[in-house]
Design an enzyme around this catalytic site. Structure first.
Site, short mmCIF file in Angstrom:
data_model
loop_
_atom_site.label_atom_id
_atom_site.label_comp_id
_atom_site.label_asym_id
_atom_site.label_seq_id
_atom_site.Cartn_x
_atom_site.Cartn_y
_atom_site.Cartn_z
N ARG A 40 11.51 -1.67 10.72
CA ARG A 40 10.47 -1.36 11.69
C ARG A 40 10.44 -2.41 12.80
O ARG A 40 10.54 -3.60 12.54
CB ARG A 40 9.11 -1.31 10.99
CG ARG A 40 8.84 0.02 10.35
CD ARG A 40 7.62 0.02 9.48
NE ARG A 40 6.44 -0.56 10.10
CZ ARG A 40 5.25 -0.58 9.51
NH1 ARG A 40 5.09 -0.04 8.31
NH2 ARG A 40 4.21 -1.13 10.10
N ARG A 46 11.52 -5.84 4.77
CA ARG A 46 11.30 -4.40 4.53
C ARG A 46 12.32 -3.53 5.27
O ARG A 46 12.54 -3.71 6.47
CB ARG A 46 9.89 -4.01 4.97
CG ARG A 46 9.65 -2.51 5.00
CD ARG A 46 8.20 -2.13 5.00
NE ARG A 46 7.48 -2.65 6.15
CZ ARG A 46 6.16 -2.60 6.26
NH1 ARG A 46 5.42 -2.07 5.30
NH2 ARG A 46 5.56 -3.08 7.33
N LYS A 105 0.83 -1.21 0.00
CA LYS A 105 0.00 0.00 0.00
C LYS A 105 0.87 1.26 0.00
O LYS A 105 0.63 2.18 -0.78
CB LYS A 105 -0.93 0.01 1.23
CG LYS A 105 -1.86 -1.20 1.30
CD LYS A 105 -2.78 -1.12 2.51
CE LYS A 105 -2.08 -1.18 3.85
NZ LYS A 105 -1.35 -2.46 4.09
N ARG A 138 -0.20 -8.85 13.73
CA ARG A 138 -0.72 -7.85 12.79
C ARG A 138 -1.57 -8.50 11.72
O ARG A 138 -2.61 -7.96 11.32
CB ARG A 138 0.44 -7.06 12.16
CG ARG A 138 1.10 -6.11 13.17
CD ARG A 138 2.43 -5.60 12.69
NE ARG A 138 2.30 -4.82 11.47
CZ ARG A 138 3.26 -4.71 10.56
NH1 ARG A 138 4.42 -5.33 10.73
NH2 ARG A 138 3.06 -3.98 9.51
P1 ADP Z 1 2.24 -1.90 3.20
O1 ADP Z 1 2.25 -0.39 3.16
O2 ADP Z 1 1.01 -2.48 2.55
O3 ADP Z 1 2.47 -2.46 4.58
P2 ADP Z 1 4.80 -1.67 1.77
O4 ADP Z 1 4.49 -0.79 0.62
O5 ADP Z 1 5.57 -1.10 2.91
O6 ADP Z 1 3.44 -2.41 2.31
O7 ADP Z 1 5.58 -2.95 1.20
C1 ADP Z 1 5.99 -4.02 2.05
C2 ADP Z 1 7.32 -4.60 1.54
O8 ADP Z 1 7.08 -5.29 0.30
C3 ADP Z 1 8.40 -3.58 1.24
O9 ADP Z 1 9.65 -4.14 1.60
C4 ADP Z 1 8.31 -3.35 -0.28
O10 ADP Z 1 9.56 -2.99 -0.83
C5 ADP Z 1 7.86 -4.73 -0.75
N1 ADP Z 1 6.96 -4.69 -1.92
C6 ADP Z 1 5.93 -3.82 -2.15
N2 ADP Z 1 5.29 -4.14 -3.29
C7 ADP Z 1 5.92 -5.24 -3.79
C8 ADP Z 1 5.72 -6.06 -4.95
N3 ADP Z 1 4.72 -5.80 -5.82
N4 ADP Z 1 6.54 -7.12 -5.12
C9 ADP Z 1 7.53 -7.39 -4.23
N5 ADP Z 1 7.77 -6.66 -3.13
C10 ADP Z 1 6.98 -5.60 -2.90
P1 AMP Z 2 1.00 0.29 9.15
O1 AMP Z 2 2.13 1.25 8.98
O2 AMP Z 2 -0.20 0.64 8.31
O3 AMP Z 2 1.44 -1.15 8.97
O4 AMP Z 2 0.51 0.44 10.67
C1 AMP Z 2 1.40 0.17 11.75
C2 AMP Z 2 0.61 0.06 13.05
O5 AMP Z 2 -0.03 1.31 13.34
C3 AMP Z 2 -0.53 -0.96 13.05
O6 AMP Z 2 -0.07 -2.28 13.34
C4 AMP Z 2 -1.45 -0.39 14.13
O7 AMP Z 2 -0.96 -0.67 15.42
C5 AMP Z 2 -1.33 1.11 13.90
N1 AMP Z 2 -2.33 1.63 12.93
C6 AMP Z 2 -2.08 2.18 11.71
N2 AMP Z 2 -3.21 2.58 11.12
C7 AMP Z 2 -4.22 2.26 11.97
C8 AMP Z 2 -5.63 2.40 11.92
N3 AMP Z 2 -6.25 2.96 10.87
N4 AMP Z 2 -6.35 1.95 12.98
C9 AMP Z 2 -5.75 1.39 14.05
N5 AMP Z 2 -4.43 1.21 14.16
C10 AMP Z 2 -3.65 1.66 13.13
#
Ligand code: ADP
Ligand code: AMP
Length: 226
Positions: free
Chosen positions: A164, A131, A17, A175
């Site tokens: 992270r 990541r 995302k 999660r």
């Molecule tokens: P989210 O915001 O949904 O938690 P991220 O955008 O941070 O996900 O992506 C999670 C991990 O996956 C990161 O290390 C990123 O570089 C990797 N990633 C994202 N999209 C892809 C993809 N289409 N294929 C392979 N790796 C990906």
């Molecule tokens: P994310 O960066 O989206 O993976 O979120 C990291 C952490 O932040 C999650 O595991 C939750 O603990 C908290 N968090 C982020 N967005 C929300 C939301 N919309 N509602 C509740 N908790 C959230």
């Protein structure tokens, strides 16, 4: 009639995302609004919200709806919404989704365009544990699938890459469970409203990006933004 536009990127942790929202925001001028990033910033600044959220995030649980909604309402009151918003990681529960509907309606937005980034759990583990994020500009990398040119250093700004705390395997498990329990039901909620699109997020970053661009451009054409 032209409405302000809201895109919502749904999908489990690690679906991509943030990676995709950054790209779409850069192309479109929309504001990228990640509640995870906002909460991490509150934690690192040591604000009241940050102090409440820190232990919850460390356990991989969801921060209470009221705290998240207050943070979102404050953010939406800031005047940079002209090109619209991309919500990333929000809403995450049914009450958040219902309250967002009310906010969007009273602020003159059209119906949101919701995209579910769908990907299997085994791929998510690799994505989350691999990541690394730039501590300066927030650029997202993956040691397996999208490594930086120099290990530990951001290609864009030379910033130090960090992992992270909640990407450790034990926390990732919680999660993903929170996603299944609280967030996955939102796909039905938006499906019933006729606003849900699904993208195969197991594909590579460029392919996912192309699929998303088509959805964004179709929505903008329909609204008369193009
Ligand atoms: P989210 O915001 O949904 O938690 P991220 O955008 O941070 O996900 O992506 C999670 C991990 O996956 C990161 O290390 C990123 O570089 C990797 N990633 C994202 N999209 C892809 C993809 N289409 N294929 C392979 N790796 C990906
Ligand atoms: P994310 O960066 O989206 O993976 O979120 C990291 C952490 O932040 C999650 O595991 C939750 O603990 C908290 N968090 C982020 N967005 C929300 C939301 N919309 N509602 C509740 N908790 C959230």
């Amino acid at each position: 009639m032209s409405h302000k536009r809201a895109f919502i990127f749904l999908g489990p942790p690690g679906a991509g995302k943030g990676t995709q929202a950054k790209r779409v925001a850069q192309r479109s001028g929309m504001a990228h609004l990640s509640t995870g990033d906002m909460l991490r910033e509150a934690v690192s600044r040591g604000t009241e919200l940050g102090k409440l959220a820190k232990p919850i995030m460390e356990r991989g649980e969801l921060v209470p709806d009221d705290l998240v909604m207050k943070m979102i309402e404050e953010r939406l009151a800031r005047p940079d919404s002209a090109a619209g918003f991309i919500f990333d990681g929000f809403p995450r529960t049914l009450p958040q989704a219902e309250r967002l509907d009310g906010i969007l309606e009273s602020a003159g937005f059209g119906k949101p365009v919701v995209v579910d980034l769908s990907v299997s759990h085994d791929k998510l583990l690799r994505r989350l544990t691999g990541r690394w994020t730039c501590s300066v500009g927030g650029e997202i990398y993956n040691v397996y699938d999208a490594p930086p040119k120099t290990p530990g250093i951001c290609d864009n700004d030379g910033g130090k890459l960090v992992q992270r705390a909640d990407d450790r395997a034990e926390v990732v498990k919680e999660r993903l469970a929170a996603y299944e329990r609280a967030t996955k039901p939102l796909t039905d909620y938006y499906q019933r409203q006729g606003v849900l699109h699904t993208v195969d997020a197991a594909a590579n970053v460029d392919e996912v990006s192309r699929a998303l661009s088509e959805i964004v451009e179709r929505a903008e054409r329909r609204d008369g933004h193009l």
